[in-house]
Motif scaffolding. Sequence first.
Motif, PDB file in Angstrom:
ATOM      1  N   GLU A 145       0.828  -1.210   0.000  1.00 16.05           N
ATOM      2  CA  GLU A 145       0.000   0.000   0.000  1.00 16.05           C
ATOM      3  C   GLU A 145       0.863   1.260   0.000  1.00 16.05           C
ATOM      4  OE1 GLU A 145      -3.612   2.091   2.585  1.00 16.05           O
ATOM      5  OE2 GLU A 145      -2.867   0.079   3.109  1.00 16.05           O
ATOM      6  N   PHE A 146       0.621   2.122  -0.994  1.00 13.69           N
ATOM      7  CA  PHE A 146       1.360   3.381  -1.094  1.00 13.69           C
ATOM      8  C   PHE A 146       0.531   4.370  -1.907  1.00 13.69           C
ATOM      9  CE2 PHE A 146       4.155   6.204  -3.552  1.00 13.69           C
ATOM     10  CZ  PHE A 146       4.780   6.875  -2.504  1.00 13.69           C
ATOM     11  N   ASN A 147       0.329   5.544  -1.350  1.00 11.43           N
ATOM     12  CA  ASN A 147      -0.408   6.597  -2.046  1.00 11.43           C
ATOM     13  C   ASN A 147       0.585   7.491  -2.776  1.00 11.43           C
ATOM     14  OD1 ASN A 147      -1.991   8.697  -2.934  1.00 11.43           O
ATOM     15  ND2 ASN A 147      -2.933   9.143  -0.954  1.00 11.43           N
ATOM     16  N   PRO A 148       0.666   7.426  -4.099  1.00  9.47           N
ATOM     17  CA  PRO A 148       1.648   8.230  -4.840  1.00  9.47           C
ATOM     18  C   PRO A 148       1.329   9.716  -4.863  1.00  9.47           C
ATOM     19  CG  PRO A 148       0.185   7.112  -6.363  1.00  9.47           C
ATOM     20  CD  PRO A 148      -0.167   6.611  -5.000  1.00  9.47           C
ATOM     21  N   LEU A 149       0.134  10.078  -4.391  1.00 12.06           N
ATOM     22  CA  LEU A 149      -0.267  11.490  -4.441  1.00 12.06           C
ATOM     23  C   LEU A 149       0.120  12.237  -3.172  1.00 12.06           C
ATOM     24  CD1 LEU A 149      -3.836  11.045  -5.955  1.00 12.06           C
ATOM     25  CD2 LEU A 149      -1.644  11.209  -7.130  1.00 12.06           C
ATOM     26  N   VAL A 150       0.565  11.493  -2.153  1.00  8.84           N
ATOM     27  CA  VAL A 150       0.980  12.141  -0.912  1.00  8.84           C
ATOM     28  C   VAL A 150       2.383  12.700  -1.088  1.00  8.84           C
ATOM     29  CG1 VAL A 150       1.505  11.806   1.527  1.00  8.84           C
ATOM     30  CG2 VAL A 150      -0.457  10.648   0.503  1.00  8.84           C
ATOM     31  N   GLU A 151       2.580  13.917  -0.630  1.00  8.65           N
ATOM     32  CA  GLU A 151       3.884  14.563  -0.806  1.00  8.65           C
ATOM     33  C   GLU A 151       4.969  13.826  -0.037  1.00  8.65           C
ATOM     34  OE1 GLU A 151       6.008  18.943  -0.239  1.00  8.65           O
ATOM     35  OE2 GLU A 151       3.939  18.615   0.361  1.00  8.65           O
ATOM     36  N   VAL A 152       6.086  13.597  -0.700  1.00  8.06           N
ATOM     37  CA  VAL A 152       7.243  12.969  -0.076  1.00  8.06           C
ATOM     38  C   VAL A 152       8.203  14.060   0.354  1.00  8.06           C
ATOM     39  CG1 VAL A 152       9.173  11.391  -0.414  1.00  8.06           C
ATOM     40  CG2 VAL A 152       6.970  10.908  -1.491  1.00  8.06           C
ATOM     41  N   THR A 153       8.667  14.008   1.593  1.00  7.59           N
ATOM     42  CA  THR A 153       9.506  15.100   2.112  1.00  7.59           C
ATOM     43  C   THR A 153      10.988  14.757   2.159  1.00  7.59           C
ATOM     44  OG1 THR A 153       9.116  14.313   4.360  1.00  7.59           O
ATOM     45  CG2 THR A 153       7.622  15.998   3.516  1.00  7.59           C
ATOM     46  N   ASP A 154      11.329  13.465   2.143  1.00  7.47           N
ATOM     47  CA  ASP A 154      12.741  13.102   2.281  1.00  7.47           C
ATOM     48  C   ASP A 154      13.425  13.006   0.914  1.00  7.47           C
ATOM     49  OD1 ASP A 154      11.214  10.982   1.579  1.00  7.47           O
ATOM     50  OD2 ASP A 154      12.352   9.490   2.718  1.00  7.47           O
ATOM     51  N   PHE A 155      13.533  14.132   0.238  1.00  5.30           N
ATOM     52  CA  PHE A 155      14.229  14.187  -1.046  1.00  5.30           C
ATOM     53  C   PHE A 155      14.882  15.550  -1.171  1.00  5.30           C
ATOM     54  CE2 PHE A 155       9.991  15.810  -1.991  1.00  5.30           C
ATOM     55  CZ  PHE A 155      10.285  16.969  -2.664  1.00  5.30           C
ATOM     56  N   ARG A 182      -3.044  17.845  -8.495  1.00  5.55           N
ATOM     57  CA  ARG A 182      -3.645  16.984  -7.467  1.00  5.55           C
ATOM     58  C   ARG A 182      -5.160  16.922  -7.577  1.00  5.55           C
ATOM     59  NH1 ARG A 182      -5.575  13.852  -4.885  1.00  5.55           N
ATOM     60  NH2 ARG A 182      -5.149  13.083  -2.778  1.00  5.55           N
ATOM     61  N   ALA A 183      -5.798  18.038  -7.951  1.00  5.62           N
ATOM     62  CA  ALA A 183      -7.266  18.076  -7.998  1.00  5.62           C
ATOM     63  C   ALA A 183      -7.841  17.138  -9.050  1.00  5.62           C
ATOM     64  CB  ALA A 183      -7.744  19.502  -8.267  1.00  5.62           C
ATOM     65  N   LYS A 184      -7.029  16.732 -10.030  1.00  5.66           N
ATOM     66  CA  LYS A 184      -7.508  15.865 -11.100  1.00  5.66           C
ATOM     67  C   LYS A 184      -7.402  14.384 -10.760  1.00  5.66           C
ATOM     68  CE  LYS A 184      -6.407  18.937 -14.999  1.00  5.66           C
ATOM     69  NZ  LYS A 184      -7.761  18.959 -15.578  1.00  5.66           N
ATOM     70  N   MET A 185      -6.791  14.048  -9.599  1.00  8.99           N
ATOM     71  CA  MET A 185      -6.483  12.654  -9.301  1.00  8.99           C
ATOM     72  C   MET A 185      -7.082  12.204  -7.977  1.00  8.99           C
ATOM     73  SD  MET A 185      -2.507  12.590 -10.580  1.00  8.99           S
ATOM     74  CE  MET A 185      -2.103  14.079  -9.641  1.00  8.99           C
ATOM     75  N   GLY A 186      -7.209  10.881  -7.847  1.00  7.49           N
ATOM     76  CA  GLY A 186      -7.694  10.289  -6.610  1.00  7.49           C
ATOM     77  C   GLY A 186      -6.971   8.979  -6.349  1.00  7.49           C
ATOM     78  N   TYR A 187      -7.032   8.524  -5.100  1.00  3.37           N
ATOM     79  CA  TYR A 187      -6.335   7.284  -4.736  1.00  3.37           C
ATOM     80  C   TYR A 187      -7.215   6.459  -3.811  1.00  3.37           C
ATOM     81  CZ  TYR A 187      -3.233   4.054  -2.321  1.00  3.37           C
ATOM     82  OH  TYR A 187      -2.677   2.915  -1.784  1.00  3.37           O
ATOM     83  N   ALA A 188      -7.134   5.122  -3.985  1.00  2.56           N
ATOM     84  CA  ALA A 188      -7.800   4.189  -3.080  1.00  2.56           C
ATOM     85  C   ALA A 188      -6.997   2.901  -3.052  1.00  2.56           C
ATOM     86  CB  ALA A 188      -9.229   3.918  -3.539  1.00  2.56           C
TER      87      ALA A 188
END
Length: 545
Positions: A86-96, A113-119
Amino acid sequence: MLDEIVLINKKEFFLNEENLGEVNEKIGEELTQNKATRKEALLAELLLEENFMRLKKFAGTESARVLVRKKFFGGLLLEMHAAGKEFNPLVEVTDFDEEDEDHYRTIILKANRAKMGYAQKSGENIVTISVHESGSKQIYHTLAGMVLGVIVGALMKAFLAPELVNAFDSTVVESFRTIFLNALNMMIAPVIFFSVISGVTSITNAADVGRIGGKLLGIYTFTTLVASFLSVAIGFFIFSGEVPQLGTASADAKEGNSFSLLGMFVGLVPKNLVDPIVNGEMLQIIFVAVFFGICINSLGSKVKILHEFINAMNSFCLKMVSMIVAFIPFIAFLSMASLIFHVGLDSVLMLGELVAGQLFGSLLMVGVYALLIFVIGRMSPLPFLRKIPSFVPVPLSTSSSNATMPFTLRFCTEKMGISEKLSSFSIPIGATVNMDGGCFYLSIASIMLARMYGVELNFDVLFTIFVTVVALSIGAPGVPGGAFVCLASIVVALGLPKEATAVVLGIDPICSMLRATLNSVGDIAATTSLASNENLIDKKVYAAA
């Protein structure tokens, strides 16, 4: 080898890192074949690729299924099913850091982001990408609201006591309708003020280029006058007989004020800048806007910040109107129910006459456009008449001449053979000042409402409508429901109550489709005739099938 499964309402593609480019190309072709623009398809391909690469990196995804789904009302959606943790690719990654390749993917995904969704479901990461939203969605919702309103209104009138019906109408219906109309009336003056300033800025710049600008403005002015005259004539013909009565207008409007052309021109100039907005004097607002626009252009680059402010305020006001208009389906339901309470099904048939009159007027104007191409362009209008039907579905679906503008520009260059230099100059101006479709709606609707409130259609009333419609057609915003905003000002000028506009609220989305279509077709016809007159058209492309 590309595996694809054709289903009833979707098309499925198998995606992995090796065939990523090939699959993306196939998906893009599928999207464009289903009414997505090339820009929408390219963005969807980019977002799909970025999401897949992030899932591959963080979720261990090796392959994915991509479904092209057709949504209700003509929308398009990409749906990617990818196995992995399980991984949501739309969540911002901070360790980069900025050296990291994922940094740029995150920026791209965050911007859209407004054009996409995740489940996450059944062990799969599911990412959805909205590719295309149909402009007909609100139309269908409004039509459904109208039908439901007629049914509910008829049932309540048949089975409930008159006291209960009147109580529901006076509390629920009137309350929500008043809130909506107040919000709309709140925006009438600022919308028209900033729209007209923007239009005048465009007109003045066009006139400065000399001969071509002058001819262009002359053509647009001519078609506006013809459309206004025909619209008043059609409205008078349709509603000169008996119509259902909803109330009475003010005594002045009903008896007819003695019209003074001199008084009208003197009254154009307000005593101050506040009264026109407070009192809803639309002609004075238009005068002030035109005067401001001329002054702004005369100052040139000195007032660059003022140009930016006007454009920003115009966009801001139009956005507010679009947010208010989003509630039309609900208000249409209430309005149709209330209409049935008061005057029965006769009113519904009368609204059909309004649509029929606007459609008939639009067909007449297409004939006028063909005559323009023949007289001014000195060439056969048959290719124009043959090609226009393939363009019509676009403005019908968007209900907005502004939203249709990119398609209009492409149609002019690719189908009509018009020089891109001229079309990029003419079409944006036409989208601002050429509102022939709005003329028919404003005239016919205002005449219908005047008759429903007992106003006699004498010369004074008809001429007042004609002059006001010509003036407002320039400032009518090219967005869904834009002309409805202008209708409210005519209603007030005729001495009718503001709530009279609610009568046509339910039918406005259909009228908006016809308005946008005629406006856009008029822009194409004017540009075509001028291009031929100035030898800026490839006649082989124009004549081609």
